[in-house]
Structures are given as structure tokens and as C-alpha cells.
Scaffold this motif. Structure first.
Motif, mmCIF file in Angstrom:
data_model
loop_
_atom_site.group_PDB
_atom_site.id
_atom_site.type_symbol
_atom_site.label_atom_id
_atom_site.label_comp_id
_atom_site.label_asym_id
_atom_site.label_seq_id
_atom_site.Cartn_x
_atom_site.Cartn_y
_atom_site.Cartn_z
ATOM 1 N N CYS A 278 35.459 -65.956 16.590
ATOM 2 C CA CYS A 278 34.966 -67.272 16.990
ATOM 3 C C CYS A 278 35.940 -67.998 17.910
ATOM 4 C CB CYS A 278 34.696 -68.112 15.734
ATOM 5 S SG CYS A 278 34.170 -69.804 16.068
ATOM 6 N N PHE A 279 37.220 -68.002 17.565
ATOM 7 C CA PHE A 279 38.227 -68.686 18.378
ATOM 8 C C PHE A 279 38.964 -67.735 19.313
ATOM 9 C CE2 PHE A 279 38.110 -71.298 14.379
ATOM 10 C CZ PHE A 279 37.414 -72.363 14.944
ATOM 11 N N LEU A 280 39.075 -66.474 18.915
ATOM 12 C CA LEU A 280 39.806 -65.516 19.741
ATOM 13 C C LEU A 280 39.103 -65.263 21.066
ATOM 14 C CD1 LEU A 280 40.852 -62.918 17.013
ATOM 15 C CD2 LEU A 280 42.310 -64.594 18.153
ATOM 16 N N GLN A 281 37.762 -65.191 21.060
ATOM 17 C CA GLN A 281 37.018 -64.920 22.279
ATOM 18 C C GLN A 281 36.865 -66.144 23.173
ATOM 19 O OE1 GLN A 281 33.301 -63.128 21.087
ATOM 20 N NE2 GLN A 281 34.184 -61.071 20.995
ATOM 21 N N THR A 282 37.202 -67.303 22.646
ATOM 22 C CA THR A 282 37.049 -68.545 23.422
ATOM 23 C C THR A 282 38.407 -69.167 23.724
ATOM 24 O OG1 THR A 282 36.745 -69.801 21.364
ATOM 25 C CG2 THR A 282 34.770 -68.989 22.459
ATOM 26 N N ASP A 283 39.437 -68.338 23.781
ATOM 27 C CA ASP A 283 40.782 -68.868 24.009
ATOM 28 C C ASP A 283 40.890 -69.566 25.358
ATOM 29 O OD1 ASP A 283 40.362 -66.440 25.246
ATOM 30 O OD2 ASP A 283 42.471 -65.857 25.184
ATOM 31 N N THR A 284 40.131 -69.091 26.358
ATOM 32 C CA THR A 284 40.186 -69.725 27.677
ATOM 33 C C THR A 284 39.691 -71.156 27.617
ATOM 34 O OG1 THR A 284 39.792 -67.575 28.725
ATOM 35 C CG2 THR A 284 39.438 -69.549 30.071
ATOM 36 N N PHE A 285 38.567 -71.380 26.907
ATOM 37 C CA PHE A 285 38.042 -72.732 26.761
ATOM 38 C C PHE A 285 39.028 -73.609 26.007
ATOM 39 C CE2 PHE A 285 34.093 -70.447 27.558
ATOM 40 C CZ PHE A 285 33.411 -71.322 28.380
ATOM 41 N N ILE A 286 39.595 -73.072 24.943
ATOM 42 C CA ILE A 286 40.477 -73.865 24.094
ATOM 43 C C ILE A 286 41.748 -74.261 24.827
ATOM 44 C CG2 ILE A 286 41.880 -73.792 21.991
ATOM 45 C CD1 ILE A 286 39.721 -72.043 20.738
ATOM 46 N N HIS A 287 42.269 -73.350 25.667
ATOM 47 C CA HIS A 287 43.520 -73.633 26.371
ATOM 48 C C HIS A 287 43.325 -74.485 27.621
ATOM 49 C CE1 HIS A 287 45.435 -69.831 24.425
ATOM 50 N NE2 HIS A 287 45.593 -70.902 23.671
ATOM 51 N N SER A 288 42.160 -74.399 28.227
ATOM 52 C CA SER A 288 41.955 -75.093 29.506
ATOM 53 C C SER A 288 41.197 -76.405 29.383
ATOM 54 C CB SER A 288 41.211 -74.174 30.479
ATOM 55 O OG SER A 288 39.946 -73.796 29.958
#
Length: 275
Positions: A106-116
Motif C-alpha cells: 500500500c505504501f511501498l508502491q506509492t513512495d513517489t507520491f508520499i515523497h513528492s
């Protein structure tokens, strides 16, 4: 000492408050979550002629193969077994098994969204649940056609499955928060989860029917997957779940959300660093 206790209580209250704010802000962005979920599905089948319809074809092929083989092995008439198997298999694959697997990422695949982008974390859980809900809905075409072919449409009793679907969605959000947080910290957990899913598949009445174990049906209540599936599947198949099934489903839901809430409080401020 009193100052330390006061500070600890303030931190505890602050973390709870921040989690509530995260969930509240995420719910306001449900349209964004829906758009991202639908984009995930389109990207998954980019370049495909039929797109998500391939999921329906593959599910129908597997259902027919298993239905004809196991129906003869269990000596159950196809007009009884195929409607049961069609919905059980589709809902297990897309509504539960795939949901759990996606929850680990859930969070690993969306790391780009979370970081940017400065977005609430709970939004990613909503995105995953909506994506799997849409896939499950598309695959329900197969059992729908089976029900029509065998004239097994239950009638108005099917409305009793609505509370079950609501519980399933709420539990899916909790699973994404719980497993998503744990797997972001410990990367070996997804492999363990995949192994456990295979075991749960065989001990849950999906390919086999509860009536086949006769006096041991009460033991099925120890399986949380059975309770969750039964409050949805029962009314669709024309059966009213017992009170014990509803109570066990609610009890498992409370435990699941309790664990998810504790994990979310402890991990929310660290998720961005873990991924």
C-alpha cells in the motif's frame, strides 16, 4: 515526574488527533483516490485490446474448470455447486486475497507520491480499496451470468448482503493500514503473507461447502475470513447468515481496527522514512 506524565499524555493525544485529521482529510479527497485507482487499472492493462475484461475471461475459465472437476469429485450437482463456487472464488481472489497482497504494498508502491506530494497517508489505503473494489465488481459478471443460467437469483434477500459489503470495505481499509505499515518497516512480511494466504485458501469454504464437514461447521467461526465472506455470500446465495456469524464478523472487525489504529498511531510519522 508529573511533568513527564503530562508531556506523555499530550504526545499520546496529539498522535491520536493527527491520525483522525489524516483520515478526515483523506475522505475529503475520495475523488482523487478514485481517479488514481482507475488510473492504476488502466496502466496495468496498457496496450491490451480488451483491458480489464481479460480478468473476467480468466476468472470464468478457472471457475468452469474447477467447477466441473470438483463438482464431480464432491458429487454435487452443477446447478448447486457452480453458483456457489462462482461467487466464492471470484470474491476470494479479488476481494480478499488480492486485497491482502496489495495491502502489503500500500505504501511501498506509492513512495513517489508520499515523497513528492503532501498528501495524507490514509488516502493510499482508500486508493487500494477502490481499485480492488472496481476489479471485484468487474469480475462479478461471471457469477451473475451463472446465476441467470441456473435461475438462482435470490430476490430481495440479496439486500441483506449490503451490511456485509460495508463491513468488508471498512475491514479492507484497516488491513491496508495495518499490513501497509508493517510491510513498510519489515520487507520480509509480504512473503510470509503470501504463504499464509495459500493455507487460508484451503481451510476456508471456497472450493468446498460448509455442509460437507457436517458436525464441525461451528469451528468455521474461528476463521475470520469465513465470517466476512458468509455475511456477503449467504444472502447472495439465498441464505440468511446466523446471528453467531454476524457477531463473529463484528468482533473480528473490532479487533482488526484496534490493531490497525495502534499501528497507524505508532508508524504514521515514520512511514515516509521507512519507504
Amino acid at each position: 515526574m508529573s511533568t513527564q506524565i503530562r508531556t506523555s499524555n499530550q504526545n499520546f493525544y496529539y498522535r491520536h488527533l493527527q491520525c483522525w485529521i489524516d483520515i478526515k482529510e483523506s475522505l475529503k479527497l475520495w475523488k482523487l483516490a478514485y481517479s488514481m485507482a482507475w488510473l492504476d487499472i488502466k496502466l496495468r492493462y496498457k496496450g491490451s485490446l480488451l483491458g480489464p475484461i481479460w480478468m473476467t475471461f480468466s476468472s470464468a475459465t478457472m471457475m468452469l474448470a474447477i467447477g466441473l472437476i470438483y463438482g464431480s469429485l464432491f458429487k454435487i450437482h452443477t446447478e448447486t455447486y457452480l453458483p456457489y463456487l462462482s461467487f466464492s472464488l471470484i470474491f476470494w481472489q479479488n476481494g480478499i486475497a488480492n486485497m491482502i497482497v496489495d495491502a502489503c504494498q500500500c505504501f511501498l508502491q506509492t513512495d513517489t507520491f508520499i515523497h513528492s506530494l503532501k498528501l495524507p497517508f490514509f488516502l493510499q489505503a482508500i486508493r487500494t480499496v477502490i481499485r480492488n473494489f472496481l476489479i471485484t465488481f468487474l469480475n462479478c459478471i461471471t457469477p451473475f451470468l451463472v446465476f441467470i443460467y441456473y435461475h438462482k437469483w435470490p430476490g430481495t434477500i440479496i439486500l441483506l448482503s449490503i451490511p456485509g459489503f460495508i463491513i468488508w470495505i471498512i475491514n479492507s481499509l484497516a488491513i491496508n493500514i495495518l499490513l501497509g505499515s508493517i510491510c513498510a518497516r519489515f520487507r520480509d512480511i509480504p512473503q510470509i503473507i503470501n504463504s499464509l494466504i495459500q493455507i487460508v485458501y484451503y481451510i476456508t469454504p471456497i472450493m468446498w461447502m460448509p455442509s460437507q464437514i457436517h458436525n464441525f461447521q461451528s469451528l468455521l467461526l474461528l476463521n475470520p475470513i469465513y465470517s466476512t465472506m458468509q455475511i456477503i455470500k449467504g444472502p447472495i446465495l439465498g441464505e440468511i447468515p446466523t446471528i453467531s456469524v454476524y457477531l463473529s464478523a463484528l468482533a473480528y472487525s473490532l479487533v482488526l481496527w484496534g490493531l490497525a489504529w495502534i499501528m497507524f498511531i505508532r508508524s504514521r510519522t515514520r512511514l515516509a522514512f521507512w519507504i
